[in-house]
Design an enzyme around this catalytic site. Structure first.
Site, PDB file in Angstrom:
ATOM      1  N   GLN A 141       0.860  -1.330   0.036  1.00 34.31           N
ATOM      2  CA  GLN A 141      -0.021  -0.040  -0.116  1.00 34.31           C
ATOM      3  C   GLN A 141       0.751   1.130  -0.134  1.00 34.31           C
ATOM      4  O   GLN A 141       0.547   2.269  -0.710  1.00 34.31           O
ATOM      5  CB  GLN A 141      -0.775   0.025   1.217  1.00 34.31           C
ATOM      6  CG  GLN A 141      -1.651   1.306   1.357  1.00 34.31           C
ATOM      7  CD  GLN A 141      -2.504   1.780   0.192  1.00 34.31           C
ATOM      8  OE1 GLN A 141      -3.043   0.962  -0.437  1.00 34.31           O
ATOM      9  NE2 GLN A 141      -2.749   3.029   0.237  1.00 34.31           N
ATOM     10  N   GLU A 142       1.909   1.329   0.688  1.00 33.77           N
ATOM     11  CA  GLU A 142       2.768   2.430   1.001  1.00 33.77           C
ATOM     12  C   GLU A 142       3.627   2.701  -0.407  1.00 33.77           C
ATOM     13  O   GLU A 142       3.778   3.841  -0.638  1.00 33.77           O
ATOM     14  CB  GLU A 142       3.706   2.249   2.091  1.00 33.77           C
ATOM     15  CG  GLU A 142       2.867   2.316   3.458  1.00 33.77           C
ATOM     16  CD  GLU A 142       2.060   3.427   3.727  1.00 33.77           C
ATOM     17  OE1 GLU A 142       2.653   4.427   3.643  1.00 33.77           O
ATOM     18  OE2 GLU A 142       0.656   3.306   4.021  1.00 33.77           O
ATOM     19  N   THR A 143       4.323   1.619  -0.751  1.00 37.75           N
ATOM     20  CA  THR A 143       5.304   1.980  -1.897  1.00 37.75           C
ATOM     21  C   THR A 143       5.258   1.100  -3.111  1.00 37.75           C
ATOM     22  O   THR A 143       6.179   0.842  -3.861  1.00 37.75           O
ATOM     23  CB  THR A 143       6.778   1.944  -1.366  1.00 37.75           C
ATOM     24  OG1 THR A 143       6.930   0.563  -0.735  1.00 37.75           O
ATOM     25  CG2 THR A 143       7.063   2.908  -0.204  1.00 37.75           C
TER      26      THR A 143
END
Length: 455
Positions: A141-143
């Site tokens: 989700q983040e990267t």
């Protein structure tokens, strides 16, 4: 029985096959349910690719191998993250590689292992796999590349097999081309993050934050991105804000690594001795910040959620509250794939990685924190060391005591935190006393009204 029907059964009943499991599917007699990296469309690439020569990851402390390395291999890492580093793939010249991951994990020997895990819900093998599944789910989700187009071009299971292999794609928040950086150097090289626009400063200020973790005000002669003190998100799960960079810097010092991240925050992406991009993310994943437990401790069941949460099934080794910790998300899972960004995608990724590893996801309702009755900031253990007001007016040495409001010198309540963190309390109390004398004004103290300052 078709591969598609087996996939349906596994997902519907929260079951999973071991990694690299194969099932029969008519004409194609060996169709892998979770596929492999070579079966996925190539990701978009940004930049010029890895340099021909570079400084490869190394460990100045020569930490011993983690138990993680005995089961999570280079081949698995490279199969799971074929499009890391802006589409070029795992590379020891760049922030995301198995070597960097291996070195970083050695500083956290409980990560991806069964060390100091006491829950009886899952086996030791299941615990260590669920731990990695959670960390990787948040990294997606983040990267992650998060390529929604895959679901229009491929059947759902095949699309998921490629979508969730898109982790560790971006280096910088807003990437692959970040608006926080100079448009001419927008994040296609790790060094691009050495300066930023005003929007990327992420400088949080208060009397205590500024005392402990002051933002750098240095600038360079680059009107497009003049600021050096840039604390926007970097790394696998994107460490952000000066107080997180500062606390990570403090932890590094505790393990004999001296680096000034407040002055040069982009070292998170460029330093390779040891490699910090994954290490910063593991530090955030493994470390509690009251009132928040560590995400790892929630996955392992090493936390106390309180009576109300426990009665609702929100205790023990579960996934849902980890989304609350990392980005305050509790919106649940979408019915369609890949679903919108946020907690939904984290849940779907957690399911996929557990399927790949052959480990259980746990009760469905605990995958989201949406129905958790008492959120973490309302559980009564938000304590930090503050001046001991019961004795500060006395003509004796100043002292500190736990107080039920937030600060940056944490008190780890033995009823809520693992023993390894509780053991830090005495040192943290002494640290608080030192700051009382060093900067009493940030506690609204002076020698006239707080006589202890004279001793």
């Amino acid at each position: 029985m078709s591969a598609q029907f087996v996939a349906f059964l596994l997902i519907a009943f929260n079951l999973s096959l071991p990694a690299n499991a194969f099932i029969s599917d008519g004409a194609n007699a060996s169709v892998g349910l979770f596929g492999n990296a070579s079966s996925c469309p190539k990701a978009a690439k940004f930049g010029k690719g890895p340099p021909k020569s570079c400084t490869i990851p190394s460990d100045p402390n020569n930490k011993p191998a983690s138990q993680l390395e005995s089961w999570f291999t280079r081949e698995m890492f490279e199969d799971l993250f074929p499009f890391a580093n802006l589409g070029w793939g795992p590379s020891s010249c760049w922030p995301y590689s198995y070597d960097a991951f291996k070195i970083a994990s050695r500083y956290f020997p409980e990560f991806g292992t069964s060390l100091n895990v006491n829950n009886t819900v899952y086996t030791a093998d299941e615990n260590k796999k669920r731990d990695l599944a959670a960390f990787f789910a948040h990294a997606i989700q983040e990267t992650g590349e998060n390529n929604n187009y895959l679901y229009t071009a491929l059947p759902d299971q095949e699309a998921s097999n490629c979508f969730y292999r898109g982790g560790f794609y971006n280096w910088f928040e807003g990437g692959p081309s970040s608006n926080f950086l100079n448009p001419e150097t927008p994040g296609h090289s790790p060094t691009d993050g050495n300066s930023c626009t005003s929007a990327g400063r992420y400088c949080s200020a208060s009397d205590q934050i500024t005392f402990f973790y002051p933002c750098s005000n240095s600038t360079i002669s680059n009107p497009a991105a003049p600021y050096k003190g840039c604390y926007f998100g970097r790394g696998g799960i994107q460490i952000s804000y000066n107080y997180n960079y500062g606390q990570f810097q403090d932890w590094l010092k505790s393990v004999n690594i001296t680096v000034d991240l407040l002055k040069e925050p982009n070292l998170v992406m460029t330093k390779m001795d040891p490699p910090l991009a994954i290490m910063a993310s593991l530090w955030f994943y493994m470390t509690p910040q009251p009132p928040k437990p560590a995400m790892h401790d929630i996955l392992m069941g090493n936390w106390n959620s309180g009576a109300q949460n426990s009665a609702a099934g929100y205790d023990g080794p579960i996934f849902g509250p980890t989304s609350l910790i990392i980005n305050n998300e509790c919106s649940g899972e979408d019915s369609k794939n890949p679903g919108g960004p946020g907690e939904s995608r984290r849940i779907k990724a957690f399911k996929w990685f557990n399927g790949y590893f052959g480990s259980p996801v746990g009760p469905e309702h605990t995958l989201s924190c949406g129905k958790m009755p008492v959120k973490l900031n309302a559980i009564p253990h938000y304590q930090s060391y503050q001046p001991d007001w019961s004795s500060s007016w006395k003509p004796e040495r100043c002292d500190c005591a736990p107080a039920s409001y937030g600060g940056l010198v944490y008190y780890f309540d033995p009823n809520y935190y693992p023993a390894s963190f509780v053991a830090q309390n005495d040192l943290n109390r002494k640290k608080c006393i030192e700051t009382v004398y060093a900067n009493p004004s940030m506690y609204f103290m002076d020698k006239k009204n707080s006589l202890c300052l004279n001793y």
